[in-house]
Scaffold this motif. Structure first.
Motif, PDB file in Angstrom:
ATOM      1  N   VAL A   1       0.877  -1.167   0.000  1.00 51.89           N
ATOM      2  CA  VAL A   1       0.000   0.000   0.000  1.00 51.89           C
ATOM      3  C   VAL A   1       0.919   1.222   0.000  1.00 51.89           C
ATOM      4  O   VAL A   1       1.751   1.369   0.899  1.00 51.89           O
ATOM      5  N   VAL A   2       0.784   2.049  -1.030  1.00 50.47           N
ATOM      6  CA  VAL A   2       1.603   3.250  -1.168  1.00 50.47           C
ATOM      7  C   VAL A   2       0.710   4.458  -1.432  1.00 50.47           C
ATOM      8  O   VAL A   2      -0.382   4.316  -1.972  1.00 50.47           O
ATOM      9  N   HIS A   3       1.179   5.635  -1.048  1.00 52.30           N
ATOM     10  CA  HIS A   3       0.449   6.852  -1.390  1.00 52.30           C
ATOM     11  C   HIS A   3       0.646   7.100  -2.878  1.00 52.30           C
ATOM     12  O   HIS A   3       1.706   6.799  -3.427  1.00 52.30           O
ATOM     13  N   GLU A   4      -0.371   7.644  -3.520  1.00 50.67           N
ATOM     14  CA  GLU A   4      -0.310   7.824  -4.974  1.00 50.67           C
ATOM     15  C   GLU A   4       0.816   8.748  -5.433  1.00 50.67           C
ATOM     16  O   GLU A   4       1.149   8.757  -6.621  1.00 50.67           O
ATOM     17  N   ASP A   5       1.436   9.475  -4.534  1.00 52.00           N
ATOM     18  CA  ASP A   5       2.529  10.358  -4.947  1.00 52.00           C
ATOM     19  C   ASP A   5       3.868   9.613  -5.098  1.00 52.00           C
ATOM     20  O   ASP A   5       4.896  10.235  -5.330  1.00 52.00           O
ATOM     21  N   TRP A   6       3.853   8.275  -5.015  1.00 49.99           N
ATOM     22  CA  TRP A   6       5.090   7.499  -5.159  1.00 49.99           C
ATOM     23  C   TRP A   6       5.794   7.792  -6.480  1.00 49.99           C
ATOM     24  O   TRP A   6       7.007   7.789  -6.547  1.00 49.99           O
ATOM     25  N   HIS A   7       5.015   8.068  -7.528  1.00 51.17           N
ATOM     26  CA  HIS A   7       5.617   8.286  -8.856  1.00 51.17           C
ATOM     27  C   HIS A   7       6.361   9.622  -8.950  1.00 51.17           C
ATOM     28  O   HIS A   7       7.105   9.853  -9.899  1.00 51.17           O
ATOM     29  N   GLU A   8       6.201  10.474  -7.932  1.00 51.94           N
ATOM     30  CA  GLU A   8       6.906  11.757  -7.908  1.00 51.94           C
ATOM     31  C   GLU A   8       8.267  11.656  -7.217  1.00 51.94           C
ATOM     32  O   GLU A   8       9.003  12.635  -7.154  1.00 51.94           O
ATOM     33  N   ALA A   9       8.600  10.477  -6.721  1.00 49.13           N
ATOM     34  CA  ALA A   9       9.881  10.291  -6.028  1.00 49.13           C
ATOM     35  C   ALA A   9      11.029  10.545  -7.007  1.00 49.13           C
ATOM     36  O   ALA A   9      10.924  10.286  -8.208  1.00 49.13           O
ATOM     37  N   GLY A  10      12.123  11.040  -6.473  1.00 47.81           N
ATOM     38  CA  GLY A  10      13.307  11.294  -7.293  1.00 47.81           C
ATOM     39  C   GLY A  10      13.907  10.008  -7.837  1.00 47.81           C
ATOM     40  O   GLY A  10      13.588   8.904  -7.376  1.00 47.81           O
ATOM     41  N   ARG A  11      14.761  10.155  -8.798  1.00 48.61           N
ATOM     42  CA  ARG A  11      15.364   9.011  -9.490  1.00 48.61           C
ATOM     43  C   ARG A  11      16.024   8.016  -8.531  1.00 48.61           C
ATOM     44  O   ARG A  11      15.919   6.828  -8.688  1.00 48.61           O
ATOM     45  N   ARG A  12      16.717   8.513  -7.521  1.00 49.52           N
ATOM     46  CA  ARG A  12      17.416   7.641  -6.568  1.00 49.52           C
ATOM     47  C   ARG A  12      16.693   7.515  -5.228  1.00 49.52           C
ATOM     48  O   ARG A  12      17.151   6.812  -4.340  1.00 49.52           O
ATOM     49  N   GLU A  13      15.569   8.189  -5.093  1.00 45.79           N
ATOM     50  CA  GLU A  13      14.824   8.182  -3.836  1.00 45.79           C
ATOM     51  C   GLU A  13      14.110   6.841  -3.631  1.00 45.79           C
ATOM     52  O   GLU A  13      13.631   6.233  -4.580  1.00 45.79           O
ATOM     53  N   ARG A  14      14.051   6.395  -2.384  1.00 50.19           N
ATOM     54  CA  ARG A  14      13.391   5.144  -2.031  1.00 50.19           C
ATOM     55  C   ARG A  14      11.998   5.455  -1.488  1.00 50.19           C
ATOM     56  O   ARG A  14      11.822   6.389  -0.712  1.00 50.19           O
ATOM     57  N   VAL A  15      10.998   4.684  -1.918  1.00 47.38           N
ATOM     58  CA  VAL A  15       9.621   4.850  -1.482  1.00 47.38           C
ATOM     59  C   VAL A  15       9.312   3.749  -0.468  1.00 47.38           C
ATOM     60  O   VAL A  15       9.503   2.562  -0.756  1.00 47.38           O
ATOM     61  N   ALA A  16       8.828   4.143   0.695  1.00 49.64           N
ATOM     62  CA  ALA A  16       8.458   3.183   1.736  1.00 49.64           C
ATOM     63  C   ALA A  16       6.954   2.940   1.688  1.00 49.64           C
ATOM     64  O   ALA A  16       6.173   3.860   1.934  1.00 49.64           O
ATOM     65  N   PRO A  17       6.522   1.727   1.345  1.00 52.56           N
ATOM     66  CA  PRO A  17       5.089   1.438   1.425  1.00 52.56           C
ATOM     67  C   PRO A  17       4.608   1.637   2.863  1.00 52.56           C
ATOM     68  O   PRO A  17       5.385   1.484   3.809  1.00 52.56           O
ATOM     69  N   VAL A  18       3.334   1.960   3.024  1.00 53.79           N
ATOM     70  CA  VAL A  18       2.769   2.120   4.354  1.00 53.79           C
ATOM     71  C   VAL A  18       2.614   0.745   5.007  1.00 53.79           C
ATOM     72  O   VAL A  18       2.902   0.557   6.176  1.00 53.79           O
ATOM     73  N   VAL A  19       2.175  -0.215   4.198  1.00 52.45           N
ATOM     74  CA  VAL A  19       1.954  -1.583   4.661  1.00 52.45           C
ATOM     75  C   VAL A  19       2.418  -2.541   3.574  1.00 52.45           C
ATOM     76  O   VAL A  19       2.268  -2.260   2.379  1.00 52.45           O
ATOM     77  N   VAL A  20       2.974  -3.675   3.986  1.00 49.92           N
ATOM     78  CA  VAL A  20       3.349  -4.757   3.078  1.00 49.92           C
ATOM     79  C   VAL A  20       2.604  -5.996   3.574  1.00 49.92           C
ATOM     80  O   VAL A  20       2.613  -6.290   4.768  1.00 49.92           O
ATOM     81  N   VAL A  21       1.946  -6.714   2.653  1.00 51.14           N
ATOM     82  CA  VAL A  21       1.220  -7.927   3.025  1.00 51.14           C
ATOM     83  C   VAL A  21       1.769  -9.096   2.221  1.00 51.14           C
ATOM     84  O   VAL A  21       1.767  -9.066   0.993  1.00 51.14           O
ATOM     85  N   GLN A  22       2.238 -10.117   2.937  1.00 49.94           N
ATOM     86  CA  GLN A  22       2.718 -11.354   2.315  1.00 49.94           C
ATOM     87  C   GLN A  22       1.619 -12.401   2.488  1.00 49.94           C
ATOM     88  O   GLN A  22       1.233 -12.695   3.615  1.00 49.94           O
ATOM     89  N   VAL A  23       1.102 -12.938   1.380  1.00 45.16           N
ATOM     90  CA  VAL A  23       0.107 -13.995   1.443  1.00 45.16           C
ATOM     91  C   VAL A  23       0.855 -15.313   1.262  1.00 45.16           C
ATOM     92  O   VAL A  23       1.459 -15.556   0.219  1.00 45.16           O
TER      93      VAL A  23
END
Length: 112
Positions: A44-66
């Motif tokens: 689950v990520v905020h929709e602004d993830w695509h605005e991250a810089g070229r080398r910037e890391r995006v942290a999902p809010v939640v990760v779910v492993q099924v």
């Protein structure tokens, strides 16, 4: 903490759906890793993830492993930007709902 580049999110994660949260501008996206079949991985990520810089890391809010047996492991990313002000358990629940809805729709389509 699990992070991804915007390129990894764009290339490896398919959009399952999005939802809004009162008091937060924009929407949150539920995405599924396209390369994982037996043990799906959702983020689950905020929709602004695509605005991250070229080398910037995006942290999902939640990760779910099924897991293969259907168990769901929800990893709440306590260091994410939204963790300090929101109930992350709700994010995990919503991710699982989107995933299950998508699986049901896909199953119905495959049988026609």
């Amino acid at each position: 903490m699990i992070t991804h580049t915007r390129f990894t999110i764009a290339d490896d994660y398919a959009l399952l759906g999005s939802f809004g949260v009162p008091g937060v501008q924009g929407k949150f996206e539920v995405r599924s890793n396209s390369n994982r079949v037996k043990r799906p991985l959702l983020i689950v990520v905020h929709e602004d993830w695509h605005e991250a810089g070229r080398r910037e890391r995006v942290a999902p809010v939640v990760v779910v492993q099924v897991e293969a047996d259907g168990r769901k492991q929800v990893i709440e990313q306590k260091d994410s930007d939204f963790a300090k002000t929101m109930n992350l358990a709700d994010f995990g629940r919503r991710a699982i709902e989107f995933f299950q809805r998508n699986e049901m729709e896909h199953g119905v389509q495959c049988h026609h």
